[in-house]
Write an enzyme that holds these catalytic residues in place. Structure first.
Site, PDB file in Angstrom:
ATOM      1  N   TYR A  60       0.695  -1.202  -0.044  1.00 13.52           N
ATOM      2  CA  TYR A  60      -0.112   0.017  -0.034  1.00 13.52           C
ATOM      3  C   TYR A  60       0.953   1.166  -0.099  1.00 13.52           C
ATOM      4  CZ  TYR A  60      -3.962   2.807   1.247  1.00 13.52           C
ATOM      5  OH  TYR A  60      -5.088   3.834   1.410  1.00 13.52           O
TER       6      TYR A  60
ATOM      7  N   CYS B  41       2.037  53.299  -7.711  1.00 15.63           N
ATOM      8  CA  CYS B  41       3.571  52.915  -7.518  1.00 15.63           C
ATOM      9  C   CYS B  41       4.181  53.737  -8.572  1.00 15.63           C
ATOM     10  CB  CYS B  41       3.855  51.434  -7.649  1.00 15.63           C
ATOM     11  SG  CYS B  41       5.502  51.100  -7.754  1.00 15.63           S
TER      12      CYS B  41
ATOM     13  N   CYS C 140       5.967  50.885 -11.234  1.00 16.80           N
ATOM     14  CA  CYS C 140       4.902  50.025 -11.956  1.00 16.80           C
ATOM     15  C   CYS C 140       3.544  50.513 -12.113  1.00 16.80           C
ATOM     16  CB  CYS C 140       5.280  48.652 -11.392  1.00 16.80           C
ATOM     17  SG  CYS C 140       4.412  48.548  -9.950  1.00 16.80           S
TER      18      CYS C 140
ATOM     19  N   HIS D  56       7.567  46.684  -4.637  1.00 17.96           N
ATOM     20  CA  HIS D  56       8.699  47.918  -4.821  1.00 17.96           C
ATOM     21  C   HIS D  56       9.022  48.345  -3.276  1.00 17.96           C
ATOM     22  CE1 HIS D  56       7.996  47.704  -9.286  1.00 17.96           C
ATOM     23  NE2 HIS D  56       9.300  47.456  -9.160  1.00 17.96           N
TER      24      HIS D  56
END
Length: 684
Positions: free
Chosen positions: A324, A608, A611, A628
């Site tokens: 098993y 931000c 970005c 960031h």
DNA sequence: GCAAGGTC
């Protein structure tokens, strides 16, 4: 056992013994000496007399019932047990077990729950007897292994139904259901409303901490700022003319410190050997596999995923060639006839030369155990060849590990040399050579690194040939693979042998993580879900929820708490929070929801500057998204170390980060912003 | 549709 197959039901008036799986039913029938055999709806049953009692043994195949609700909204705390084959996709194979047990229950005068003696087994058998039979006429068989002696003992002293265990098992199911279904629905509602995302999303006590772990690791990597340390490395010439490369010192904090050390070493010009210690080390073979070890090794050696290992392992088990596979044990059953298994494996040419060295010996055992099953071992029944390549590889791995566990240890000769440049620096030279290969030939997947060192004695002179300073940069931790994440889940105790691999597949299937070159990489969706969970249901992202469940379930098992009270507590905890989230979503307060999801790109302000994602906070005087922000904070923190080590300005530090491949991409983006905008942190 | 847990 001689079998007389019948196609009809047994004559009524028997005690119906219910096992958790067909293989267990067969073992029980064997132990009780039942000779009669038949099938209903294709499900095998055995019958006959045991100690004067007319008995029938049959089985389910795991859980036959599951929790469902008719409500489509949340919070939802109304649920009931239904046969799994009715609703659950992929569970249609259970219909025959349901029909068979229903038919067999009709002719039964009493019932025995003979499922595995653990809380799931108690629930599995109880629900079958409750739904298809009569719990007032039921007893529990209690055994810790499926050996004939143990089984006979358990049937000679049947226990009343184990109510506390049943209640604790039901409690576990309900807690997982309440948390999982409600939190899943809440985040689906949220992502549908905010992002128009329409695919299924999910959260749960096991999958959410696993996802969180992958996310945390990714954040660590992508915001990693390498830290400096210095080592002094040298080439030394031994008396026999051989050149040795050695680390004289490592982990020095500043370049100045390293320079000073190097100058003093150069001034001395040679080292003296102080001490030489030779030793033989014995490396014992590994114990036979449990499932996590097998999943780890199959992934490491062949790149087979944990879920595939489980699938292939089940196939080998059903073929009858291995024991098993869903086990945590590293121990073989004490009664196992290992010699005859070994002899049989010796008929395969791959293994024949190792078998004589293994016969008549005891295997190495590991420390891990399992309440229901022993370690994975080849049964000695040989597989039908040819078989698919990956299946064969897995079988071969299991056999090799099994045979290796009987063999001699590997013996490694080591030599440890202590040497010093006067009182300026002491250092070590270490050598290792394999002296006797022991089990290594049958299980050659362990790499034992060999380093040769020339013959040295105390007093020998090692002339300095060259010396230099090496800058070492700290590296980000590796990404998880399916196998290493599974290992982590095991180490913190979430999931079980049978479920961990499938739960990892779930977080992949949801689109939370992607697999690239074997590594788990969270997607934007994965980040957003993880952030949303931390914001609104942080408990579900932490392994401590499992600890809490375990405590609650245990207190029910010990009869100290009632299931209903535990479930009510969970409901009272979750309900207000679910309602709060629901109201927030319905209020269409888009900005707060976007902030909670943290990495969303949207027209919301502030954003931000790097970005354009929603702003999380200010660092370096700039509004930055969460990633960031973390990168910038770590940069400021690490700059102190770099200034100490190299005496450089923040601007130079940022410029150097741009060139470091081991720096995280978010860190490099912040560094680039710092460089192009001439930012400094002197005012911090 | 959503959990985690059994087993084919």
């Amino acid at each position: 056992m001689r079998r007389r197959a019948t196609t009809s039901l047994p004559r009524p008036g028997y005690v119906l013994i219910i096992a958790e799986k067909p293989k267990a039913a067969r073992k029980i029938a064997g132990a009780l000496g039942l000779k009669g055999f038949g099938r209903v709806y294709g499900v095998p049953y055995w019958y006959g007399y045991y100690r004067g009692e007319y008995v029938v043994v049959s089985s389910t195949a795991g859980h036959l019932f599951t929790l469902v609700t008719d409500r489509h909204s949340y919070p939802v705390f109304e649920y009931r047990w239904v046969p799994r084959w009715e609703g659950e996709r992929g569970a249609s194979f259970l219909k025959k077990f349901y029909s068979a047990l229903k038919a067999l229950a009709r002719g039964a005068k009493a019932f025995v729950n003979a499922c595995d003696y653990d809380i799931e087994g108690s629930v599995i058998g109880y629900l079958i007897i409750k739904e298809l039979g009569d719990v007032r006429r039921a007893k529990r068989a209690k055994f810790s292994s499926l050996t004939p002696q143990e089984l006979r003992k358990s049937f000679q002293s049947l226990m009343p139904l184990d109510w506390d265990m049943i209640e604790s098992g039901l409690c576990r199911h309900e807690l997982d259901w309440i948390w999982g279904i409600n939190v899943s629905r809440a985040i689906m509602h949220m992502f549908r409303r905010v992002m128009s995302y329409r695919k299924p999303l999910s959260a749960g006590r096991v999958q959410s901490p696993a996802l969180q772990q992958v996310i945390n690791r990714e954040i660590e990597r992508r915001t990693h700022v390498p830290l400096p340390s210095y080592s002094v490395v040298a080439e030394l010439v031994a008396p026999n003319g051989e050149v040795l490369k050695v680390d004289l010192a490592a982990g020095l904090r500043t370049r100045e410190e390293a320079r000073e050390l190097m100058a003093r070493i150069k001034a001395i010009g040679y080292a003296i050997v102080k001490n030489v210690v030779k030793k033989d080390e014995r490396i014992a073979p590994n114990p036979p596999f449990n499932l996590p070890d097998l999943q780890q090794e199959a992934s490491r050696i062949y790149g087979i995923s944990p879920a595939e290992v489980l699938r292939l392992g089940e196939g080998l088990y059903l073929d009858g060639v291995i024991s098993y596979p869903r086990t945590n044990s590293q121990k073989l059953p004490p009664t196992l006839d290992t010699d005859s298994i070994l002899r049989s494996l010796g008929r395969l040419s791959q293994y024949s030369s190792f078998v004589p060295r293994a016969i008549g010996r005891r295997p190495v055992q590991g420390s891990k155990t399992d309440p229901a099953h022993p370690a994975i071992y080849p049964t000695g029944q040989l597989p039908k060849l040819p078989m698919p390549e990956r299946k064969w590889r897995l079988y071969d791995l299991i056999v090799r590990r099994f045979i290796a566990s009987f063999l001699d240890p590997v013996i490694v000769s080591t030599v440890n040399v202590d040497a010093a440049f006067d009182d300026v620096v002491c250092f070590k030279i270490k050598g290792r050579v394999v002296k006797s290969r022991g089990w290594l030939d049958i299980y050659p997947f362990t790499d034992i690194k060999e380093t040769r060192v020339p013959l040295l004695s105390p007093g020998d002179e090692l002339r300095l040939k060259s010396v230099k300073i090496k800058l070492q940069l700290s590296r980000a931790p590796k990404r998880y693979t399916k196998a290493s994440l599974l290992r982590w889940m095991e180490s913190v105790g979430i999931g079980t042998e049978a479920t961990r691999a499938e739960i990892i597949e779930t977080i992949v299937r949801r689109g939370y993580v992607e697999v690239k070159s074997g590594y788990l990489i969270p997607t934007e969706l994965g980040f957003q879900v993880a952030f949303a969970l931390s914001e609104f249901f942080s408990e579900i992202t932490d392994v401590s929820l499992t600890r809490k469940f375990e405590e609650e379930v245990e207190s029910v098992r010990l009869g100290r708490k009632r299931r209903a009270d535990v479930v009510t507590e969970a409901k009272e905890f979750l309900e207000p929070r679910l309602n709060h989230v629901k109201e927030l979503i319905d209020s269409r307060d888009r900005a707060s929801l976007l902030r909670a999801l943290k990495v969303v790109k949207d027209e919301v302000v502030p954003r931000c500057v790097i970005c354009g994602r929603v702003s999380y906070g200010e660092s370096l005087g700039l509004p930055l998204c969460v990633m960031h922000y973390i990168a910038a904070e770590k940069m400021c923190e690490s700059y102190r170390r770099w200034r100490e080590a190299e005496g450089i300005s923040f601007g130079d530090f940022a410029r150097r980060l741009l060139k470091m491949r081991s720096a995280g991409d978010y860190v490099r983006e912040v560094a680039e912003y710092v460089v192009t905008h001439g930012l400094n942190i002197s005012d911090k």
